[in-house]
Design an enzyme around this catalytic site. Structure first.
Site, PDB file in Angstrom:
ATOM      1  CE  LYS A   1      -7.781  -1.066   6.431  1.00 54.56           C
ATOM      2  NZ  LYS A   1      -7.315  -2.178   5.535  1.00 54.56           N
TER       3      LYS A   1
ATOM      4  CE1 TYR B   1      10.359  -1.970   9.057  1.00 46.26           C
ATOM      5  CE2 TYR B   1       9.226  -2.979  10.913  1.00 46.26           C
ATOM      6  CZ  TYR B   1       9.507  -2.932   9.564  1.00 46.26           C
ATOM      7  OH  TYR B   1       8.923  -3.834   8.713  1.00 46.26           O
TER       8      TYR B   1
ATOM      9  CB  SER C   1      13.091  -2.897   4.642  1.00 45.27           C
ATOM     10  OG  SER C   1      12.847  -4.283   4.537  1.00 45.27           O
ATOM     11  NE  ARG C   2      10.051  -7.641   8.130  1.00 48.98           N
ATOM     12  CZ  ARG C   2       9.314  -8.705   7.832  1.00 48.98           C
ATOM     13  NH1 ARG C   2       9.031  -9.572   8.770  1.00 48.98           N
ATOM     14  NH2 ARG C   2       8.852  -8.896   6.613  1.00 48.98           N
TER      15      ARG C   2
ATOM     16  CG  ASP D   1      -7.797  -6.266   4.468  1.00 48.77           C
ATOM     17  OD1 ASP D   1      -6.857  -5.493   4.748  1.00 48.77           O
ATOM     18  OD2 ASP D   1      -8.092  -6.577   3.305  1.00 48.77           O
TER      19      ASP D   1
ATOM     20  CB  ILE E   1      -1.025   0.001   1.174  1.00 52.35           C
ATOM     21  CG1 ILE E   1      -1.953   1.220   1.093  1.00 52.35           C
ATOM     22  CG2 ILE E   1      -0.336  -0.071   2.524  1.00 52.35           C
ATOM     23  CD1 ILE E   1      -2.775   1.289  -0.165  1.00 52.35           C
TER      24      ILE E   1
HETATM   25  N1  LIG Z   1      -5.615   2.478   3.240  1.00 52.24           N
HETATM   26  C1  LIG Z   1      -5.564   1.582   2.282  1.00 52.24           C
HETATM   27  O1  LIG Z   1      -5.986   1.811   1.149  1.00 52.24           O
HETATM   28  C2  LIG Z   1      -4.926   0.248   2.566  1.00 52.24           C
HETATM   29  C3  LIG Z   1      -4.813  -0.687   1.542  1.00 52.24           C
HETATM   30  C4  LIG Z   1      -4.129  -1.881   1.807  1.00 52.24           C
HETATM   31  C5  LIG Z   1      -3.633  -2.128   3.070  1.00 52.24           C
HETATM   32  N2  LIG Z   1      -3.805  -1.218   4.060  1.00 52.24           N
HETATM   33  C6  LIG Z   1      -3.243  -1.472   5.409  1.00 52.24           C
HETATM   34  O2  LIG Z   1      -1.842  -1.309   5.318  1.00 52.24           O
HETATM   35  C7  LIG Z   1      -1.167  -2.260   6.116  1.00 52.24           C
HETATM   36  C8  LIG Z   1      -0.232  -3.077   5.239  1.00 52.24           C
HETATM   37  O3  LIG Z   1      -0.949  -3.744   4.239  1.00 52.24           O
HETATM   38  P1  LIG Z   1      -0.228  -4.264   2.885  1.00 52.24           P
HETATM   39  O4  LIG Z   1      -1.188  -5.096   2.151  1.00 52.24           O
HETATM   40  O5  LIG Z   1       0.384  -3.128   2.174  1.00 52.24           O
HETATM   41  O6  LIG Z   1       0.881  -5.201   3.538  1.00 52.24           O
HETATM   42  P2  LIG Z   1       2.196  -5.870   2.921  1.00 52.24           P
HETATM   43  O7  LIG Z   1       2.357  -5.523   1.488  1.00 52.24           O
HETATM   44  O8  LIG Z   1       2.180  -7.300   3.325  1.00 52.24           O
HETATM   45  O9  LIG Z   1       3.336  -5.092   3.706  1.00 52.24           O
HETATM   46  C9  LIG Z   1       3.525  -5.151   5.076  1.00 52.24           C
HETATM   47  C10 LIG Z   1       4.973  -4.751   5.358  1.00 52.24           C
HETATM   48  O10 LIG Z   1       5.197  -4.866   6.753  1.00 52.24           O
HETATM   49  C11 LIG Z   1       6.530  -5.275   6.984  1.00 52.24           C
HETATM   50  N3  LIG Z   1       6.500  -6.355   7.971  1.00 52.24           N
HETATM   51  C12 LIG Z   1       7.003  -6.282   9.220  1.00 52.24           C
HETATM   52  N4  LIG Z   1       6.807  -7.424   9.882  1.00 52.24           N
HETATM   53  C13 LIG Z   1       6.165  -8.263   9.040  1.00 52.24           C
HETATM   54  C14 LIG Z   1       5.704  -9.592   9.154  1.00 52.24           C
HETATM   55  N5  LIG Z   1       5.875 -10.311  10.287  1.00 52.24           N
HETATM   56  N6  LIG Z   1       5.090 -10.135   8.101  1.00 52.24           N
HETATM   57  C15 LIG Z   1       4.902  -9.432   6.970  1.00 52.24           C
HETATM   58  N7  LIG Z   1       5.311  -8.161   6.807  1.00 52.24           N
HETATM   59  C16 LIG Z   1       5.955  -7.580   7.839  1.00 52.24           C
HETATM   60  C17 LIG Z   1       7.136  -5.717   5.662  1.00 52.24           C
HETATM   61  O11 LIG Z   1       8.101  -4.753   5.304  1.00 52.24           O
HETATM   62  P3  LIG Z   1       9.677  -5.058   5.421  1.00 52.24           P
HETATM   63  O12 LIG Z   1       9.848  -6.530   5.216  1.00 52.24           O
HETATM   64  O13 LIG Z   1      10.247  -4.247   4.343  1.00 52.24           O
HETATM   65  O14 LIG Z   1      10.104  -4.622   6.790  1.00 52.24           O
HETATM   66  C18 LIG Z   1       5.983  -5.660   4.669  1.00 52.24           C
HETATM   67  O15 LIG Z   1       6.357  -5.136   3.439  1.00 52.24           O
HETATM   68  C19 LIG Z   1      -2.265  -3.051   6.820  1.00 52.24           C
HETATM   69  O16 LIG Z   1      -2.509  -2.457   8.073  1.00 52.24           O
HETATM   70  C20 LIG Z   1      -3.479  -2.875   5.923  1.00 52.24           C
HETATM   71  O17 LIG Z   1      -4.704  -2.960   6.632  1.00 52.24           O
HETATM   72  C21 LIG Z   1      -4.429  -0.042   3.817  1.00 52.24           C
END
Ligand SMILES: NC(=O)c1ccc[n+]([C@@H]2O[C@H](COP(=O)([O-])OP(=O)(O)OC[C@H]3O[C@@H](n4cnc5c(N)ncnc54)[C@H](OP(=O)(O)O)[C@@H]3O)[C@@H](O)[C@H]2O)c1
Length: 339
Positions: A100, A61, A39-40, A180, A17
């Site tokens: 969120k 972080y 990033s981690r 979600d 996102i």
């Molecule tokens: N407002 C909106 O339009 C919208 C849309 C989608 C999602 N969201 C929200 O945004 C957040 C992230 O969603 P996303 O779909 O973008 O997630 P995602 O692509 O899976 O990314 C999550 C990031 O968190 C980090 N991370 C740290 N610990 C982790 C773990 N144990 N497992 C997986 N990732 C971990 C990773 O970054 P590193 O590995 O680089 O550290 C990963 O890239 C959620 O809270 C979701 O509800 C909002």
């Protein structure tokens, strides 16, 4: 003395996102700049920074939070990690825009607000749809009585998740359809009804990983108004919201993610010329950019923040009650009153 007129943002994690919507919105914003990503994994941070034109990359972080040239962080981490990293950012005196749902529970949201207040920083949940002019227009017109007394809000947010390693299917990370996408329906219902629900009822289908893959919920508001919605990680994309009152209704498709093009609103009521329906188009905008510019104005100029974390706590109180009901075979559950 130099005047800082742009908020210097850092982003925690290389989330989808962030890449797709929020980071570019910060970069396009008139009062912000994206100066760092963490990033981690340092190599991942570097590659992400290079691809997105972000000047600095950190391999943890913590390292980003220690950078004195970062004023604010955007937190798009898995839901379970929002509490920890928001509190840690606040302790480093960074303003926080957190994805969120803000946290796993209302109590966590309250603790996050307390951490922000103690450290003199701002905290807001990144429900971007609230910054779309169509949403703002509907909320203002509903408040002004355009549909009479509001009695029903009906909404849905569903899509088909095909990748099985997605954070949304991981119970330990705060996955699930209500967390979600149902959280949008709950938020819109509370906003349009202008009050807090007192009773929640829900039925869910639980997937093999333990998260709700489908959930249908009902919220009862003071005076008997009702919101009902469904959310799912298993159904074809549906996304709409309708608010119905005693004298008319508004309905919108793509209610939460209208994209950057014109957004349509259907207004239904008996018009003086005999028509029953009118369609309005709101000019296209980037709702993410409007959100980050609002947040930066609050941080830089002290403009009032539209949504304090207490607002998020109320949303979570409703979500918690819906989950209690869903786990309890749909029995009605009281929604805790917050603050
Ligand atoms: N407002 C909106 O339009 C919208 C849309 C989608 C999602 N969201 C929200 O945004 C957040 C992230 O969603 P996303 O779909 O973008 O997630 P995602 O692509 O899976 O990314 C999550 C990031 O968190 C980090 N991370 C740290 N610990 C982790 C773990 N144990 N497992 C997986 N990732 C971990 C990773 O970054 P590193 O590995 O680089 O550290 C990963 O890239 C959620 O809270 C979701 O509800 C909002």
């Amino acid at each position: 003395m130099t005047t800082i007129n742009k908020l210097r943002w850092g982003v925690l994690g290389t989330a989808n996102i962030g890449r797709a919507a929020v980071n570019p919105a910060i970069q396009a914003s008139t009062n912000g700049e994206l100066v760092a990503v963490a990033s981690r994994d340092l190599e991942r941070a570097r590659a992400f920074a290079a691809a997105a034109g972000i000047p600095k990359a950190y391999g943890s972080y913590e390292a980003l939070l220690a950078d004195p040239q970062v004023d604010a962080v955007y937190v798009p981490l898995p839901n379970k990690l929002h509490l920890e990293w928001t509190v840690r950012a606040a302790r480093q005196k960074k303003h926080v825009l957190c994805e969120k749902p803000l946290a796993m529970t209302a109590a966590e949201c309250v603790a996050m607000q307390r951490a922000a207040d103690t450290n003199g920083v701002l905290l807001m949940e990144a429900f971007m749809y609230r910054f779309h002019p169509r949403t703002e227009d509907v909320v203002a017109r509903v408040r002004a009585g355009a549909v009479g007394e509001v009695r029903v809000v009906r909404s849905a947010f569903t899509f088909r998740l095909t990748k099985l390693d997605n954070i949304r299917l991981d119970a330990a990370l705060g996955g699930g359809s209500l967390m979600d996408v149902g959280c949008y329906c709950v938020n819109a219902s509370r906003t349009l009804l202008g009050s807090e629900p007192t009773v929640a009822q829900a039925w869910a289908t639980w997937g093999p990983t333990g998260v709700d893959t489908e959930l249908t919920g009902t919220l009862r508001f003071p005076g008997g108004a009702v919101a009902h919605f469904d959310c799912a990680l298993t159904l074809e994309r549906r996304e709409y919201c309708e608010v119905a009152g005693t004298t008319g209704s508004f309905a919108a498709e793509a209610a939460f993610l209208p994209g950057k093009g014109p957004a349509e609103l259907v207004e239904r009521r008996p018009f003086p010329d005999g028509r029953k329906e009118e369609r309005h188009l709101t000019a296209g905008v980037d709702q993410y950019q409007r959100m980050v510019e609002h947040f930066a104005r609050a941080a830089l100029e002290g403009a009032p923040l539209r949504y304090p974390a207490l607002e998020a706590a109320r949303n979570m109180a409703a979500i918690e009650a819906l989950y209690r009901s869903a786990r309890n075979g749909g029995a009605p559950e009281p929604v805790a009153a917050i603050g």
